[in-house]
Design a protein around this motif. Structure first.
Motif, PDB file in Angstrom:
ATOM      1  N   ASN A 212      28.795  87.786  58.756  1.00 56.15           N
ATOM      2  CA  ASN A 212      27.368  87.979  59.025  1.00 56.15           C
ATOM      3  C   ASN A 212      26.989  87.760  60.484  1.00 56.15           C
ATOM      4  N   ILE A 213      27.637  86.829  61.167  1.00 58.33           N
ATOM      5  CA  ILE A 213      27.290  86.514  62.548  1.00 58.33           C
ATOM      6  C   ILE A 213      28.117  87.313  63.541  1.00 58.33           C
ATOM      7  N   PHE A 214      29.399  87.509  63.248  1.00 60.00           N
ATOM      8  CA  PHE A 214      30.299  88.119  64.230  1.00 60.00           C
ATOM      9  C   PHE A 214      30.800  89.506  63.834  1.00 60.00           C
ATOM     10  N   GLY A 215      30.376  89.993  62.674  1.00 62.97           N
ATOM     11  CA  GLY A 215      30.672  91.369  62.297  1.00 62.97           C
ATOM     12  C   GLY A 215      32.104  91.649  61.901  1.00 62.97           C
ATOM     13  N   ILE A 216      32.840  90.659  61.427  1.00 62.27           N
ATOM     14  CA  ILE A 216      34.216  90.875  60.979  1.00 62.27           C
ATOM     15  C   ILE A 216      34.197  91.539  59.596  1.00 62.27           C
TER      16      ILE A 216
ATOM     17  N   ILE B 278      37.680  82.561  67.199  1.00 61.53           N
ATOM     18  CA  ILE B 278      38.488  83.182  66.138  1.00 61.53           C
ATOM     19  C   ILE B 278      38.066  84.631  65.933  1.00 61.53           C
ATOM     20  N   ALA B 279      36.751  84.870  65.947  1.00 63.06           N
ATOM     21  CA  ALA B 279      36.253  86.245  65.795  1.00 63.06           C
ATOM     22  C   ALA B 279      36.738  87.126  66.936  1.00 63.06           C
ATOM     23  N   ASP B 280      36.778  86.590  68.147  1.00 60.79           N
ATOM     24  CA  ASP B 280      37.258  87.372  69.296  1.00 60.79           C
ATOM     25  C   ASP B 280      38.710  87.808  69.098  1.00 60.79           C
ATOM     26  N   VAL B 281      39.533  86.895  68.592  1.00 63.12           N
ATOM     27  CA  VAL B 281      40.941  87.222  68.344  1.00 63.12           C
ATOM     28  C   VAL B 281      41.050  88.314  67.286  1.00 63.12           C
ATOM     29  N   LEU B 282      40.254  88.211  66.232  1.00 65.30           N
ATOM     30  CA  LEU B 282      40.300  89.209  65.164  1.00 65.30           C
ATOM     31  C   LEU B 282      39.815  90.571  65.648  1.00 65.30           C
ATOM     32  N   LYS B 283      38.826  90.579  66.540  1.00 68.74           N
ATOM     33  CA  LYS B 283      38.330  91.848  67.087  1.00 68.74           C
ATOM     34  C   LYS B 283      39.365  92.487  68.010  1.00 68.74           C
ATOM     35  N   GLU B 284      40.081  91.657  68.750  1.00 69.03           N
ATOM     36  CA  GLU B 284      41.106  92.182  69.664  1.00 69.03           C
ATOM     37  C   GLU B 284      42.355  92.657  68.923  1.00 69.03           C
ATOM     38  N   ASN B 285      42.533  92.188  67.701  1.00 73.21           N
ATOM     39  CA  ASN B 285      43.702  92.553  66.892  1.00 73.21           C
ATOM     40  C   ASN B 285      43.202  93.095  65.559  1.00 73.21           C
ATOM     41  N   GLY B 286      42.775  94.328  65.595  1.00 72.49           N
ATOM     42  CA  GLY B 286      42.047  94.916  64.473  1.00 72.49           C
ATOM     43  C   GLY B 286      42.822  95.056  63.176  1.00 72.49           C
ATOM     44  N   SER B 287      44.135  94.980  63.215  1.00 71.72           N
ATOM     45  CA  SER B 287      44.927  95.125  61.993  1.00 71.72           C
ATOM     46  C   SER B 287      45.254  93.796  61.328  1.00 71.72           C
ATOM     47  N   VAL B 288      44.936  92.703  61.993  1.00 69.16           N
ATOM     48  CA  VAL B 288      45.284  91.379  61.476  1.00 69.16           C
ATOM     49  C   VAL B 288      44.338  90.975  60.346  1.00 69.16           C
ATOM     50  N   THR B 289      44.903  90.461  59.275  1.00 72.79           N
ATOM     51  CA  THR B 289      44.120  89.886  58.185  1.00 72.79           C
ATOM     52  C   THR B 289      44.488  88.413  58.050  1.00 72.79           C
ATOM     53  N   VAL B 290      43.553  87.604  57.568  1.00 71.33           N
ATOM     54  CA  VAL B 290      43.803  86.165  57.473  1.00 71.33           C
ATOM     55  C   VAL B 290      43.289  85.598  56.161  1.00 71.33           C
ATOM     56  N   LYS B 291      43.890  84.485  55.775  1.00 70.94           N
ATOM     57  CA  LYS B 291      43.395  83.680  54.655  1.00 70.94           C
ATOM     58  C   LYS B 291      42.795  82.408  55.231  1.00 70.94           C
ATOM     59  N   ILE B 292      41.583  82.091  54.792  1.00 70.02           N
ATOM     60  CA  ILE B 292      40.880  80.887  55.233  1.00 70.02           C
ATOM     61  C   ILE B 292      41.006  79.836  54.133  1.00 70.02           C
ATOM     62  N   ILE B 293      41.555  78.663  54.482  1.00 67.79           N
ATOM     63  CA  ILE B 293      41.794  77.624  53.484  1.00 67.79           C
ATOM     64  C   ILE B 293      41.063  76.351  53.887  1.00 67.79           C
ATOM     65  N   GLY B 294      40.252  75.834  52.987  1.00 63.47           N
ATOM     66  CA  GLY B 294      39.543  74.583  53.220  1.00 63.47           C
ATOM     67  C   GLY B 294      40.320  73.394  52.687  1.00 63.47           C
ATOM     68  N   HIS B 295      40.224  72.252  53.390  1.00 63.51           N
ATOM     69  CA  HIS B 295      40.907  71.019  52.987  1.00 63.51           C
ATOM     70  C   HIS B 295      39.930  69.851  53.085  1.00 63.51           C
ATOM     71  N   THR B 296      40.089  68.860  52.230  1.00 62.38           N
ATOM     72  CA  THR B 296      39.254  67.656  52.264  1.00 62.38           C
ATOM     73  C   THR B 296      40.148  66.418  52.327  1.00 62.38           C
ATOM     74  N   ASP B 297      39.512  65.252  52.506  1.00 59.77           N
ATOM     75  CA  ASP B 297      40.251  63.998  52.360  1.00 59.77           C
ATOM     76  C   ASP B 297      40.258  63.617  50.875  1.00 59.77           C
ATOM     77  N   SER B 298      40.720  62.417  50.573  1.00 59.78           N
ATOM     78  CA  SER B 298      40.877  62.030  49.166  1.00 59.78           C
ATOM     79  C   SER B 298      39.684  61.276  48.598  1.00 59.78           C
TER      80      SER B 298
END
Length: 423
Positions: free
Chosen positions: A382-386, A338-358
């Protein structure tokens, strides 16, 4: 010293033997003290001389100068290098790419959560004994393979594609010398068996043997020789939780453990084999390990296409311990892709959403999902510098399931992390 000898001789000439002996005894003590004092004085003087020289060298170095001794030593070293023409020695080192990324479709999952403690798991069978237990070093239910020379077969068929990934947790017991054997196999046509205790079940298959000192693999097929492999890197550890990953790509077999690739066999499986069964075998192994969290997924998704073209990526490759938000180490490959994709597409922003079971309290699940999304964000920063400005987080808890929360496999589908492209 010469003066002392002359003094002794002079005294001996002018004294009697008895007097001379008395005089020598007294003088001996005086000589000893004199010699000790002289030695001590010489040491002090030499120490002061060395100290002064060292201070001068330090001062010269501070001023950018060099001493005669240093110049002589440097010249000698230069001549030595010039004469021998030797290159500076380098210590051998190597690097390897941790390339494991789980797929985006769960084919099978079993954590034995629906089985009662003390029972044999409902969807498995054996020619020996086994029992669901809890352990003190890990959460959840664990299948204890405690039957002597027994095999443990999952009773249903699994529709394996050509490329897939098998993961499971194992806690070897103290006697785990000969290990345990995990087998993928293709049933023999016209002879289906929900319990197969053959040494080489079905018409073809792959044995992966986990021993306490090495890994062993053996591809087999009716009427053919074995295709064998072995490796000693990062073997499983007794009485510890070990997460084992087996990645199949047609004939290629890769094994991962402790966040490293420990085996890579390009032709470990016979051509044309279509796996549809799994089992564990303790035959002649003298080991009674605990097994849980068996997961089979499709091979890794096209991260670039999913995130950039489709605008959404659902991943099961970022994992957490039960009711915790810390990202587990085996998530590295997915995060890196995922970090590689973000580095290759420097203008892209994303929302990270967590999900659980019930399972559990609704509000606690919502809070947990938010904390997990935040942990993923922190790893990418911290690890991939995004850049943190490109990432936002949210959590949906159990409110947006993609499958009913009725079986372990369906619950596993709901425990996921989603990346949504926001520009």
């Amino acid at each position: 010293m010469k003066r002392i000898v002359l003094l002794i001789g002079f005294c001996l000439i002018f004294t009697s033997q008895a007097d001379a002996q008395s005089f020598l005894n007294k003088l001996g003590k005086s000589i000893k003290e004199t010699v000790e004092n002289t030695v001590e004085r010489n040491v002090v003087e030499k120490t002061e001389e060395v100290t002064e020289k060292a201070l001068d060298v330090k001062a010269n170095k501070k001023n950018g100068e060099s001493t005669d001794d240093e110049e002589s030593e440097n010249e000698s070293q230069d001549n030595s290098v010039q004469n021998t023409k030797q290159e500076p020695q380098q210590k051998l080192s190597s690097t390897s790419r941790y390339d494991f990324v789980p797929g985006d479709q769960i084919l099978y999952f079993e954590d034995f959560s629906q089985d009662a403690i003390g029972d044999f798991p409902a969807l498995w069978t054996s020619n020996g004994s086994g029992e669901i237990k809890t352990v003190n070093i890990a959460p959840g239910n664990w299948f204890h393979l405690n039957g002597e020379d027994a095999v443990y077969c999952y009773m249903e068929e699994i529709d394996f594609p050509e490329n897939f990934i098998v993961e499971f947790d194992i806690i070897p017991d103290e006697e785990f010398g000969y290990g345990i054997q995990f087998t993928l196999y293709q049933e023999r046509e016209g002879d289906p068996k929900e319990l197969n205790n053959d040494l080489y079940p079905g018409q073809a298959g792959l044995h992966l043997v986990l021993r306490n000192e090495r890994w062993e693999s053996k591809g087999y097929k009716d009427g053919e020789d074995w295709i064998e492999g072995s490796a000693s890197k990062n073997p499983v550890i007794r009485e510890k939780l070990n997460h084992v990953i087996l990645w199949i790509q047609k004939r290629r077999v890769r094994v991962y453990h402790q966040n490293e690739k420990v085996m890579d066999m390009p032709t470990n499986i016979y051509p044309g084999v279509k796996f549809n069964r799994i089992r564990f075998s303790g035959w002649d192994r003298h080991s009674e390990p605990f097994i849980s969290n068996i997961k089979i997924t499709t091979a890794s998704p096209d991260t670039r296409s999913k995130l950039i073209t489709e605008g959404k990526l659902v991943t099961y490759g970022i994992t957490f311990d039960v009711n915790k938000s810390d990202v587990k180490p085996e998530s590295y490959g997915t995060l890196k892709s995922i970090a590689d994709v973000l580095k290759e597409n420097g203008s892209v922003t994303v929302k990270i959403i967590g999900h659980t079971d019930s399972d559990g309290d609704d509000n606690m699940n919502l809070d947990l999902s938010k904390r997990r999304a935040e942990s993923v964000k922190n790893e990418l920063i911290n690890i991939f510098g995004i850049d943190a400005a490109r990432l936002e987080t949210d959590g949906a808890g159990e409110t947006k399931p993609i499958a009913p929360n009725d079986t372990p496999a369906n619950k596993a589908q709901n425990r996921r992390v989603e990346f949504i492209k926001t520009n």
